[in-house]
Design a protein around this motif. Structure first.
Motif: not given
Length: 229
Positions: A11-14, A35
């Motif tokens: 998932e790239d959203d932290n 990420y």
């Protein structure tokens, strides 16, 4: 010593990644954040994973490309978690090898339940045979797919059988209608309560015929079903 369950979170959203990792830790599993698609591919090559949570919109490689890579490598289960919640996207993901699809924004308890459900299904698929499930006076011979209640064999449809096995595998767990539908029918749940209700009613009636004095499945109103203790 209990074997650790390792879950790769792509998932790239932290903030979302951290939240998913927290959900996983709370369920006593071990998360590994990634990420980007490229980073995910690195981890996939590095070791075996018990489950992958996969976003579709990723930098580096798309989630669809990662899913294809996972499918080609073996039988690692995958749950898609994506804002691309259109019906066709869900269908395409499931047909491409995903085991489940969760749309964003998601409910924390639902994510936890679906992770448990997919891991449980995968564990059963690789367990050796010669297994028997028992609850009260219900006994299921998993090899022969035969069900006995009060020492009497009863005949169930394949859907009724799968529902009963799922409930008895985790007798203290409450299964929502969406959990049951997607686990048994292997299709996305679109709120069709009647399908689950009819099968559950038929299953209860068949169980009670062999022992009218016993109640086996209880309804937890607003949540779902579980085996009655």
């Amino acid at each position: 010593m209990k074997q650790m369950i390792n879950i790769l979170v792509v998932e790239d959203d932290n903030e979302i990644n951290q939240l998913l990792c927290k959900i996983i830790k709370n369920s006593q599993y071990e998360p590994q954040p990634a990420y980007s698609g490229t980073e995910a591919l690195m981890y996939l090559k590095k070791q075996h994973w018990d489950l992958v949570l996969l976003d579709l919109m990723l930098p580096g490689m798309t989630g669809e490309e990662i899913l294809e890579n996972i499918t080609n490598r073996g039988s690692t289960p995958v749950i898609i978690i994506s804002a691309k919640g259109e019906k066709q996207t869900k269908i395409n993901s499931l047909r491409s090898g995903a085991d489940d699809f969760i749309s964003k924004p998601f409910d924390i308890e639902e994510v936890s339940a679906r992770i448990d459900s997919v891991l449980r299904r995968y564990k059963r698929s690789i367990e050796p045979s010669n297994k028997v499930l028992s609850h009260k006076d219900i006994h299921i011979d998993l090899d022969q797919k035969m069900v006995y209640v009060n020492n009497e064999e009863i005949t169930l449809t394949i859907r009724e059988y799968k529902i009963l096995v799922l409930l008895m595998t985790s007798p203290n767990k409450v299964f929502s209608k969406s959990n049951l539908f997607e686990s048994v029918w292997k299709e996305p749940y679109h709120g069709d309560d009647n399908t689950v209700n009819v099968h559950m009613s038929n299953l209860r009636n068949k169980l009670s015929k062999s022992n009218p004095n016993e109640e086996y499945i209880e309804t937890i109103w607003g949540l779902g079903y579980r085996m009655k203790t």
